[in-house]
Design an enzyme around this catalytic site. Structure first.
Site, mmCIF file in Angstrom:
data_model
loop_
_atom_site.group_PDB
_atom_site.id
_atom_site.type_symbol
_atom_site.label_atom_id
_atom_site.label_comp_id
_atom_site.label_asym_id
_atom_site.label_seq_id
_atom_site.Cartn_x
_atom_site.Cartn_y
_atom_site.Cartn_z
ATOM 1 N N TYR A 219 -15.791 2.942 9.995
ATOM 2 C CA TYR A 219 -14.327 2.874 9.926
ATOM 3 C C TYR A 219 -13.724 3.188 11.297
ATOM 4 O O TYR A 219 -12.910 2.427 11.829
ATOM 5 C CB TYR A 219 -13.818 3.860 8.864
ATOM 6 N N GLY B 21 0.831 -1.205 0.000
ATOM 7 C CA GLY B 21 0.000 0.000 0.000
ATOM 8 C C GLY B 21 0.862 1.250 0.000
ATOM 9 O O GLY B 21 2.096 1.181 0.003
ATOM 10 N N LYS C 168 -11.776 0.528 13.827
ATOM 11 C CA LYS C 168 -10.415 0.784 14.306
ATOM 12 C C LYS C 168 -10.381 0.896 15.832
ATOM 13 O O LYS C 168 -9.372 0.569 16.469
ATOM 14 C CB LYS C 168 -9.852 2.050 13.660
ATOM 15 N N ASN D 286 -3.015 -8.213 0.011
ATOM 16 C CA ASN D 286 -3.952 -8.865 -0.931
ATOM 17 C C ASN D 286 -4.227 -7.997 -2.158
ATOM 18 O O ASN D 286 -5.090 -8.326 -2.971
ATOM 19 C CB ASN D 286 -5.264 -9.255 -0.222
#
Ligand code: UDP
Length: 327
Positions: free
Chosen positions: A150, A11, A154, A33
């Site tokens: 999100y 990433g 987290k 992935n």
């Protein structure tokens, strides 16, 4: 020499971290992935003799078991990210972020490996006291608004990591990333700076959401990965939560003007209502600023790259990509 496992290493942030650790003599294994990561992000290090890459999901427990057993420290950056993506794929966001972290922590516990967990400034939610301190309350919106999934996912990751520390003594460090930008970040999932740069270069309208008066601090990825690296080597960081970001504030309207100017572009700047940009009832943050005293005290880290330099780096990167037919 230390062997690091980076989840999400292909990433944007993970690839910069991999480069830094390799440059410091580490062995690095990446598991990714390629959901938002790209092999092209690893172009500069792909052939490095101390790098290994596994294209796999971190929820594959057999693969994770082997990779964790072979490393000394885990940097857990794999996650579903980007406001646009979170809104369009909430199931994937919640399942990857919670399920993935569960696998990482369980496996780390089995082999007693230190884990650094990437979290986010989103967990502060609609905080009203600035700058955000690590022990401030979280103020999230209703579950009917998928953006908050999100932050909530987290937060579960943070709770779980601290629970592993408390109940099993697993060494964990949590870092909350504020808006992080730099070369290789994709605008595809909603991140504002690469989008503005792209529109400026193409001469297309720069779309500023809301009234453009919302403020953010954009940290440079090179500064950010240095902070993550320092935290991983500091015994005093274990069991703690740290903000990582920049304290240079800018409104999104100012950002659009700066990007346009630095790219020498004549793009029009357009205001787009939130409902059109995201979904009806979308809630944005007016302001978000990290308190950086804690990380400075523990590892003597401070961000050093001015936003203008970061914008220039991103412009140069995107121009280069464009020339080579990438992006
Ligand atoms: N934004 C914008 N235009 C875009 C993308 C984002 O004006 O094309 C705004 C967004 O509404 C927010 C800010 O830019 O106020 C930062 O957005 P980003 O998704 O990069 O990060 P956030 O801080 O929302 O997590």
């Amino acid at each position: 020499m230390t062997h690091a496992l980076i989840t999400g290493g292909a990433g944007f942030i993970g690839s910069h971290l991999a480069e830094r650790l390799l440059a410091h003599g580490y062995h690095v294994t990446i598991i990714d992935n390629l959901s938002t990561g790209r092999i092209a992000n690893l172009a500069a290090i792909e052939q490095h003799p101390k790098l290994r890459i596994a294209i796999e999901d971190i929820r594959n427990t057999n693969v994770m078991d082997r990779l964790v057993s072979e490393c000394d420290v885990i940097f857990h950056l794999a996650a579903a990210v980007g406001v646009q993506r979170i809104i369009s794929e909430p199931i994937e966001t919640i399942e990857t972020n919670i399920g993935g972290t569960e696998v990482v922590l369980k496996t780390a516990r089995r082999y007693r490996k230190k884990v650094l967990i990437a979290s986010t400034s989103e967990v502060y939610g609609k905080g009203i006291r600035f700058p955000f301190q690590e022990d401030d309350d979280s103020v999230l919106g209703s579950t009917a608004r998928s953006r908050w999934s999100y932050a909530a996912s987290k937060m579960v990751d943070e709770f779980l990591a601290l629970a592993y520390l408390k109940e099993t003594g697993l060494p964990v460090v949590i870092f909350r990333l504020f808006n992080t930008v730099g070369p290789r970040q994709s605008g595809q999932y909603g991140m504002v700076v690469p989008r503005f740069v792209r529109w400026a270069i193409e001469g297309e309208p720069i779309m500023v959401y809301g009234d453009g008066q919302q403020q953010r601090c954009f940290g440079n990825v090179i500064d950010v990965v240095k902070a993550i690296h320092l935290l991983s080597e500091a015994p005093g960081a274990v069991g703690q939560v740290f903000n990582i970001g920049s304290s240079e504030e800018v409104t999104i309207q100012q950002l659009a003007e700066r990007v346009r100017e630095r790219a020498g572009s004549r793009s029009e700047i357009k205001l787009i209502p939130y409902d059109e940009a995201y979904e009806a009832g979308f809630e944005d943050f007016r302001r978000r600023v990290p308190a950086l005293g804690k990380i400075k005290a523990v590892v003597q880290w401070e961000p050093t790259t001015p936003l203008n330099d970061t914008i220039d780096q991103i412009i140069a990167y995107q121009r280069e990509e464009k020339q080579h037919g990438g992006n």
